[in-house]
Enzyme design. Structure first.
Site, PDB file in Angstrom:
ATOM      1  N   LYS A 136     -34.675   9.796 -82.993  1.00 37.99           N
ATOM      2  CA  LYS A 136     -33.537   9.669 -82.069  1.00 37.99           C
ATOM      3  C   LYS A 136     -33.436  10.963 -81.272  1.00 37.99           C
ATOM      4  O   LYS A 136     -33.811  12.044 -81.762  1.00 37.99           O
ATOM      5  CB  LYS A 136     -32.235   9.468 -82.866  1.00 37.99           C
ATOM      6  CG  LYS A 136     -31.198   8.641 -82.137  1.00 37.99           C
ATOM      7  CD  LYS A 136     -31.491   7.154 -82.221  1.00 37.99           C
ATOM      8  CE  LYS A 136     -30.443   6.317 -81.557  1.00 37.99           C
ATOM      9  NZ  LYS A 136     -30.646   4.881 -81.717  1.00 37.99           N
ATOM     10  N   LEU A 172     -17.881  -9.424 -76.427  1.00 37.76           N
ATOM     11  CA  LEU A 172     -18.716 -10.344 -75.647  1.00 37.76           C
ATOM     12  C   LEU A 172     -19.498  -9.568 -74.585  1.00 37.76           C
ATOM     13  O   LEU A 172     -19.470  -9.913 -73.407  1.00 37.76           O
ATOM     14  CB  LEU A 172     -17.843 -11.415 -74.984  1.00 37.76           C
ATOM     15  CG  LEU A 172     -17.153 -12.399 -75.949  1.00 37.76           C
ATOM     16  CD1 LEU A 172     -16.039 -13.152 -75.244  1.00 37.76           C
ATOM     17  CD2 LEU A 172     -18.172 -13.373 -76.534  1.00 37.76           C
TER      18      LEU A 172
HETATM   19  P1  NAD Z   1     -21.895  -3.828 -74.697  1.00 40.05           P
HETATM   20  O1  NAD Z   1     -21.306  -2.491 -74.386  1.00 40.05           O
HETATM   21  O2  NAD Z   1     -22.626  -4.581 -73.641  1.00 40.05           O
HETATM   22  O3  NAD Z   1     -20.756  -4.788 -75.275  1.00 40.05           O
HETATM   23  C1  NAD Z   1     -19.809  -4.435 -76.226  1.00 40.05           C
HETATM   24  C2  NAD Z   1     -18.594  -5.292 -75.940  1.00 40.05           C
HETATM   25  O4  NAD Z   1     -17.698  -5.173 -77.038  1.00 40.05           O
HETATM   26  C3  NAD Z   1     -17.834  -4.875 -74.679  1.00 40.05           C
HETATM   27  O5  NAD Z   1     -17.619  -5.995 -73.865  1.00 40.05           O
HETATM   28  C4  NAD Z   1     -16.525  -4.282 -75.235  1.00 40.05           C
HETATM   29  O6  NAD Z   1     -15.427  -4.506 -74.376  1.00 40.05           O
HETATM   30  C5  NAD Z   1     -16.378  -5.052 -76.536  1.00 40.05           C
HETATM   31  N1  NAD Z   1     -15.584  -4.394 -77.561  1.00 40.05           N
HETATM   32  C6  NAD Z   1     -15.696  -3.109 -78.013  1.00 40.05           C
HETATM   33  N2  NAD Z   1     -14.785  -2.884 -78.982  1.00 40.05           N
HETATM   34  C7  NAD Z   1     -14.112  -4.039 -79.139  1.00 40.05           C
HETATM   35  C8  NAD Z   1     -13.009  -4.432 -79.987  1.00 40.05           C
HETATM   36  N3  NAD Z   1     -12.469  -3.598 -80.865  1.00 40.05           N
HETATM   37  N4  NAD Z   1     -12.536  -5.690 -79.882  1.00 40.05           N
HETATM   38  C9  NAD Z   1     -13.098  -6.560 -78.994  1.00 40.05           C
HETATM   39  N5  NAD Z   1     -14.120  -6.245 -78.169  1.00 40.05           N
HETATM   40  C10 NAD Z   1     -14.602  -5.004 -78.244  1.00 40.05           C
HETATM   41  O7  NAD Z   1     -22.842  -3.571 -75.965  1.00 40.05           O
HETATM   42  P2  NAD Z   1     -24.025  -4.489 -76.482  1.00 40.05           P
HETATM   43  O8  NAD Z   1     -25.295  -4.007 -75.914  1.00 40.05           O
HETATM   44  O9  NAD Z   1     -23.631  -5.920 -76.356  1.00 40.05           O
HETATM   45  O10 NAD Z   1     -24.053  -4.082 -78.037  1.00 40.05           O
HETATM   46  C11 NAD Z   1     -23.043  -4.539 -78.909  1.00 40.05           C
HETATM   47  C12 NAD Z   1     -23.225  -3.904 -80.291  1.00 40.05           C
HETATM   48  O11 NAD Z   1     -24.527  -4.240 -80.785  1.00 40.05           O
HETATM   49  C13 NAD Z   1     -23.151  -2.383 -80.292  1.00 40.05           C
HETATM   50  O12 NAD Z   1     -22.606  -1.961 -81.531  1.00 40.05           O
HETATM   51  C14 NAD Z   1     -24.608  -1.969 -80.229  1.00 40.05           C
HETATM   52  O13 NAD Z   1     -24.809  -0.671 -80.779  1.00 40.05           O
HETATM   53  C15 NAD Z   1     -25.240  -3.048 -81.073  1.00 40.05           C
HETATM   54  N6  NAD Z   1     -26.652  -3.272 -80.781  1.00 40.05           N
HETATM   55  C16 NAD Z   1     -27.041  -3.596 -79.518  1.00 40.05           C
HETATM   56  C17 NAD Z   1     -28.391  -3.829 -79.251  1.00 40.05           C
HETATM   57  C18 NAD Z   1     -28.854  -4.221 -77.873  1.00 40.05           C
HETATM   58  O14 NAD Z   1     -30.017  -4.665 -77.740  1.00 40.05           O
HETATM   59  N7  NAD Z   1     -28.028  -4.118 -76.858  1.00 40.05           N
HETATM   60  C19 NAD Z   1     -29.332  -3.713 -80.291  1.00 40.05           C
HETATM   61  C20 NAD Z   1     -28.897  -3.416 -81.576  1.00 40.05           C
HETATM   62  C21 NAD Z   1     -27.551  -3.186 -81.806  1.00 40.05           C
END
Ligand code: NAD
Length: 341
Positions: free
Chosen positions: A78, A175
């Site tokens: 990382k 979402l």
């Molecule tokens: P993103 O930022 O596109 O979406 C996160 C969403 O969650 C946002 O719309 C935000 O408003 C909402 N949110 C945050 N806190 C909230 C709460 N307390 N209540 C309701 N909604 C809430 O992120 P993403 O890329 O969709 O990733 C989502 C999660 O998955 C993160 O924890 C990320 O680390 C993990 N993740 C993502 C990937 C990837 O490929 N993008 C891979 C592995 C893990």
């Protein structure tokens, strides 16, 4: 510094300082037993250098465990770039970061993470080939969602005796890129969706396009459902929240869902099956790792099928040993990484 490295079994910690651009970056190579270390780069403001290094160490360790259980020939690493106040030379900063990565000769491969964009990786790519998730490489989120969807099926099979999602109530917190793509797949499979997001626009979209039922943000975790899918931020599972859950299983995309390891035991004690986050959400890592190796989409999609198989294996061990799947996953990863029982 060495005590921190030893505690997390970190192989190498590189610090880079570039006076011309103001770049101050830390690259942690946690474990390279399975291959070169792969992991995203964060670009954030940290209160001090110590917290930046600690963040990079913790995340690099998580990447080693994730890659090991994803069946990838990849180690865990990382990077963290300390965000200087009032930056106006972002492109130059990431170009300097590209040169820093290149100096490691391929021991570390970078990708997007909190605070970084594909456009930043395009700047990095001008100076090194050891970079993924550039604009041309594409967004890993749909692949993360595909893996989580398959993992939810495996979880339903293990906990409810069937992987048929028709009529299953799935509560999705968040979402975003992953959560919405997951909601689409669950809707297509006939699941009933209960959703929340801090952004009301995302909720509205799910209501209109997927017939989802909106739930207030503060009520989502304790809403009655079959499967809770945390897809927002980490740390949502702690003593207080676990006591209030009204679901049979937790299976979602968010990283670091457990605030502490004890939360996994509390879930187990309540009879709630927990899909270890780094096992179920590794679809994006599989995508970037294989894409970087030049694999085509069919090979990547085929590799994604290992996620539900691995989860099913973990659930089997957990049931036999009467232990949390989170503890079983950690033990399996450590056996792969260190050869210990
Ligand atoms: P993103 O930022 O596109 O979406 C996160 C969403 O969650 C946002 O719309 C935000 O408003 C909402 N949110 C945050 N806190 C909230 C709460 N307390 N209540 C309701 N909604 C809430 O992120 P993403 O890329 O969709 O990733 C989502 C999660 O998955 C993160 O924890 C990320 O680390 C993990 N993740 C993502 C990937 C990837 O490929 N993008 C891979 C592995 C893990």
């Amino acid at each position: 510094m060495f005590a921190l490295m030893e505690a997390a079994r970190v192989e190498a910690l590189h610090c880079f300082n570039d006076s011309a651009t103001g770049l101050r970056a830390v690259i942690v190579i946690h474990n390279s037993r399975l291959g070169p270390a792969l992991g995203g780069c964060r670009y954030l403001s940290y209160p001090d250098e110590k917290s930046a290094i600690e963040d990079a160490v913790r995340l690099a360790q998580g990447m080693s465990y994730k890659a090991a259980l994803a069946g990838l020939a990849q180690g865990g690493g990382k990077a963290v770039i300390l965000r200087p106040p009032g930056v106006d030379n972002r492109a130059e900063l990431f170009e300097a970061f590209g040169r820093a990565i290149d100096s490691l000769g391929g021991q570390y491969i970078t990708a997007v993470d909190s605070g970084t964009l594909s456009a930043d990786m395009d700047c990095v790519a001008q100076y090194t080939s050891h970079v993924t998730s550039t604009t041309s490489a594409g967004d890993p989120s749909p692949h993360t969602a595909m893996g989580v969807f398959a993992g939810i099926r495996a979880t339903a099979q293990a906990r409810l005796g069937s992987d048929d999602l028709e009529g299953l109530r799935v509560a999705i917190q968040g979402l975003g890129n992953v959560g919405f793509a997951l909601a689409e797949q669950l809707h297509a499979a006939g699941a009933e969706l209960l959703v929340s997001d801090l952004d009301p626009g995302r909720v509205q979209l799910a209501v209109e396009q997927l017939g989802a039922r909106p739930v207030a943000n503060e009520a989502l975790l304790c809403t009655p459902c079959d499967i809770l899918a945390p897809c927002g931020l980490g740390g949502v599972l702690n003593s207080a929240s676990v006591a209030k859950l009204r679901c049979s299983a937790v299976a979602g995309a968010a990283n670091n869902q457990l605030l502490n390891p004890g939360a996994a035991d509390e879930l187990e004690a309540r009879g709630i099956l927990y899909a270890p986050d780094y096992v179920i959400n590794c679809g994006g890592l599989i995508y970037v790792a294989l894409k970087h190796r030049g694999e085509e989409l069919p090979a990547i999609t085929a590799h994604l099928t290992q996620i539900d198989r691995r989860l099913t294996e973990i659930y089997g061990h957990a049931q036999a040993d009467k232990r949390s799947p989170a503890r079983v996953a950690d033990a399996l990863a450590e056996r792969i990484l260190y050869g210990v029982k």
